[in-house]
Design a protein around this motif. Structure first.
Motif, PDB file in Angstrom:
ATOM      1  N   ALA A  80     -20.054  -2.701   9.205  1.00 15.45           N
ATOM      2  CA  ALA A  80     -18.584  -2.507   8.954  1.00 15.45           C
ATOM      3  C   ALA A  80     -17.935  -3.823   8.888  1.00 15.45           C
ATOM      4  N   ALA A  81     -16.756  -3.684   8.039  1.00 19.10           N
ATOM      5  CA  ALA A  81     -15.847  -5.160   7.769  1.00 19.10           C
ATOM      6  C   ALA A  81     -15.414  -5.671   8.995  1.00 19.10           C
ATOM      7  N   GLY A  82     -15.416  -6.934   9.270  1.00 19.73           N
ATOM      8  CA  GLY A  82     -14.949  -7.632  10.677  1.00 19.73           C
ATOM      9  C   GLY A  82     -13.425  -7.675  10.624  1.00 19.73           C
ATOM     10  N   GLY A  83     -12.577  -6.951  10.001  1.00 25.16           N
ATOM     11  CA  GLY A  83     -11.207  -7.016  10.071  1.00 25.16           C
ATOM     12  C   GLY A  83     -10.449  -7.246   8.581  1.00 25.16           C
ATOM     13  N   PRO A  84      -9.360  -7.523   8.674  1.00 27.50           N
ATOM     14  CA  PRO A  84      -8.271  -7.333  10.112  1.00 27.50           C
ATOM     15  C   PRO A  84      -7.944  -6.190  10.426  1.00 27.50           C
ATOM     16  N   CYS A  85      -7.640  -5.950  11.782  1.00 25.88           N
ATOM     17  CA  CYS A  85      -7.300  -4.761  12.073  1.00 25.88           C
ATOM     18  C   CYS A  85      -5.739  -4.837  13.192  1.00 25.88           C
ATOM     19  N   GLY A  86      -5.173  -3.805  13.169  1.00 21.78           N
ATOM     20  CA  GLY A  86      -3.704  -3.634  13.578  1.00 21.78           C
ATOM     21  C   GLY A  86      -2.769  -2.790  13.046  1.00 21.78           C
ATOM     22  N   THR A  87      -1.561  -3.076  13.200  1.00 24.11           N
ATOM     23  CA  THR A  87      -0.621  -1.832  12.512  1.00 24.11           C
ATOM     24  C   THR A  87       0.145  -2.792  11.862  1.00 24.11           C
ATOM     25  N   VAL A  88       1.110  -2.201  10.781  1.00 23.25           N
ATOM     26  CA  VAL A  88       2.203  -2.990  10.311  1.00 23.25           C
ATOM     27  C   VAL A  88       3.163  -1.887  10.168  1.00 23.25           C
ATOM     28  N   THR A  89       4.598  -2.486  10.587  1.00 25.97           N
ATOM     29  CA  THR A  89       5.873  -1.553  10.622  1.00 25.97           C
ATOM     30  C   THR A  89       6.417  -1.900   9.437  1.00 25.97           C
ATOM     31  N   VAL A  90       6.793  -0.622   8.490  1.00 30.95           N
ATOM     32  CA  VAL A  90       7.658  -0.969   7.170  1.00 30.95           C
ATOM     33  C   VAL A  90       8.705  -0.038   7.298  1.00 30.95           C
ATOM     34  N   ARG A  91       9.732  -0.561   6.639  1.00 33.61           N
ATOM     35  CA  ARG A  91      11.046   0.165   6.533  1.00 33.61           C
ATOM     36  C   ARG A  91      10.873   0.973   5.102  1.00 33.61           C
ATOM     37  N   VAL A  92      10.852   2.300   5.012  1.00 34.40           N
ATOM     38  CA  VAL A  92      10.806   2.883   3.838  1.00 34.40           C
ATOM     39  C   VAL A  92      12.175   2.817   3.120  1.00 34.40           C
ATOM     40  N   ASP A  93      12.204   2.335   1.823  1.00 35.62           N
ATOM     41  CA  ASP A  93      13.325   2.008   1.094  1.00 35.62           C
ATOM     42  C   ASP A  93      13.785   3.217   0.135  1.00 35.62           C
ATOM     43  N   ASP A  94      12.958   4.226  -0.187  1.00 36.73           N
ATOM     44  CA  ASP A  94      13.313   5.256  -0.925  1.00 36.73           C
ATOM     45  C   ASP A  94      12.577   6.438  -0.581  1.00 36.73           C
ATOM     46  N   GLY A  95      12.906   7.713  -1.233  1.00 33.88           N
ATOM     47  CA  GLY A  95      12.240   8.901  -0.861  1.00 33.88           C
ATOM     48  C   GLY A  95      12.778   9.615   0.328  1.00 33.88           C
ATOM     49  N   PRO A  96      11.909  10.883   0.887  1.00 34.90           N
ATOM     50  CA  PRO A  96      12.610  11.549   1.805  1.00 34.90           C
ATOM     51  C   PRO A  96      12.590  10.695   3.141  1.00 34.90           C
ATOM     52  N   ASP A  97      12.089   9.775   3.539  1.00 35.83           N
ATOM     53  CA  ASP A  97      12.085   8.900   4.638  1.00 35.83           C
ATOM     54  C   ASP A  97      12.866   7.790   4.636  1.00 35.83           C
TER      55      ASP A  97
END
Length: 450
Positions: A80-97
């Motif tokens: 398997a690939a060695g990364g990167p791993c983690g999370t990204v927080t994103v502010r949704v700019d359009d759409g229902p959310d």
């Protein structure tokens, strides 16, 4: 290399203009009729529901962490690939959310975008088939709208600043070219029309609009139009013969194979020929316009040049132009196919086998056919331009045709002594010191006098 268009070309004689109109107008009418016949009136529309929704977002936080250990795999199997791993927080700019903060995994895999806080990205909303009400977001790519807009603005401003009104006409011609491609050529091929025929008709439409819009409705432009059209037809014939002789199927690239999976009715062999035609058009325009302008300028500079002399002189310019353009074509195709060319170093097969394979033979045929079409454009356009430019010439006849012209009066032999005396005499208002032999001081600068 280009022609000086700041001075309008001399007007052609009325008889020549009538012949050009009688030749060009029927060709234009035939092109328009063919375009109407091939126009994709009932082209199928893409179902927007088949693609997952895409929304704009802005990265507000990136958290990376060590990747979990990959499961053991047999020896010799890629892990398997060695990364990167983690999370990204994103502010949704359009759409229902819109306005909400959502978490997505850090993009991973070949070609995955590298994101940082403040980046504007594209989110793909994925719905769980087991629970349609539950959805997750993944980062697909960066937003490229603003950088592209600024680049286009800079591109247009530079063209207008340098070319002025002709630059505006060139931009209008470029817009017309894209309009023909997007409204006629691509939908026509997608609708199942013969790709080669659609490409020739579309290229002819682009040629008529762009050349006359950019260079004006003149005899010189009409010559370039006829030379370009003849070269396009010849390029199509040579491409048909070359692809048939090399048994090319059109499946020489991954893109073509993928297209055949989504649109099985597309003729990939014809699509290959269509690409050769469209790719050759831009360079053909350059060559034909330059040759027509070269003949016109030579005739303007020396009206005594015969038709044969004009043809030979302009052909020498064309040879220099072709010598540089051939390299341009080959490098353009090589740059577009650079990943394919890298296989030459990665493939274990013999070089001769790689060169004769489908994907490389296809690029060789593209370059060779386009070059042959360009070479044919030079004598064709130059010959037409020489005929049109010299047509209607009339040599001045003597007032009395029966009268014997008077013999030329011989010029008197120059008197050397008088010439030296005139040169050595001081000019009016000249107060510069002179040498004893009457000549001005040879050490004195003459820049001010000139």
């Amino acid at each position: 290399m280009g022609a000086d268009h700041t001075r309008p070309a001399p007007s052609a004689p009325p008889g020549v203009r009538r012949i050009l109109v009688a030749t060009v107008v029927p060709l234009f009418v035939a092109t328009v009729i063919a375009a109407l016949v091939l126009w994709p009136w009932d082209s199928p529309e893409t179902d927007p529901g088949t693609e997952p929704p895409r929304h704009h977002g802005t990265v507000t936080r990136v958290v990376t962490e060590p990747c979990p250990p990959a499961p053991e795999t047999p020896e010799g199997t890629p892990g398997a690939a060695g990364g990167p791993c983690g999370t990204v927080t994103v502010r949704v700019d359009d759409g229902p959310d819109a306005g909400q903060q959502v978490e997505t995994p850090v993009p991973d895999g070949p070609g995955a975008p590298t994101v940082a806080v403040g980046d504007e990205i594209i989110l793909v909303e994925l719905t769980d088939p087991a629970d349609p009400s539950a959805s997750t977001y993944n980062i697909a790519e960066h937003q490229r709208g603003k950088p592209l807009v600024w680049l286009v603005v800079l591109f247009a401003a530079a063209i207008v600043a340098f070319g002025r009104w002709r630059g505006l006409a060139a931009l209008a011609g470029l817009a017309a070219s894209f309009a023909v491609l997007l409204a006629f050529v691509l939908p026509g091929i997608s609708a199942g029309q013969p790709p080669l025929l659609v490409a020739v008709v579309g290229a002819a439409l682009i040629m008529f609009v762009v050349l006359y819009l950019t260079h004006g409705v003149t005899a010189q432009t009409s010559v370039a139009v006829l030379g370009t059209l003849g070269s396009l037809v010849l390029t199509g014939l040579l491409g048909t013969i070359a692809t048939a002789a090399t048994h090319l199927t059109g499946y020489g690239s991954e893109d073509a194979t993928t297209l055949s999976m989504f649109q099985a009715d597309v003729d990939l062999h014809g699509l290959l020929l269509a690409g050769i035609i469209i790719g050759s058009l831009g360079v053909l325009d350059d060559v034909t316009v330059t040759q027509a302008a070269t003949v016109t300028e030579l005739a303007h500079a020396n009206p005594e040049l015969s038709r044969r002399q004009l043809y030979r002189a302009a052909t020498r310019v064309g040879r220099a132009h072709i010598a540089s353009t051939v390299n341009t074509i080959v490098l353009a195709y090589a740059g577009a196919s650079l990943p394919v060319l890298l296989l030459l170093t990665a493939d274990s097969r013999a070089v001769t086998q790689i060169l004769t394979s489908e994907f490389l033979a296809q690029e060789i045929v593209r370059s060779a056919v386009a070059t042959l079409g360009l070479i044919a454009a030079v004598p064709l356009t130059t010959g037409l331009a020489a005929v049109v430019t010299t047509a209607g010439r009339r040599r001045a006849a003597p007032a009395d045709a029966d009268a014997t012209p008077a013999p030329p009066v011989p010029r008197p032999a120059p008197d050397r002594a008088e010439a030296l005396e005139a040169l050595s005499a001081p000019r009016a208002g000249n107060t510069s010191p002179a040498t004893p032999d009457g000549w001005p001081d040879r050490d004195r600068s003459t820049d001010a006098a000139w």
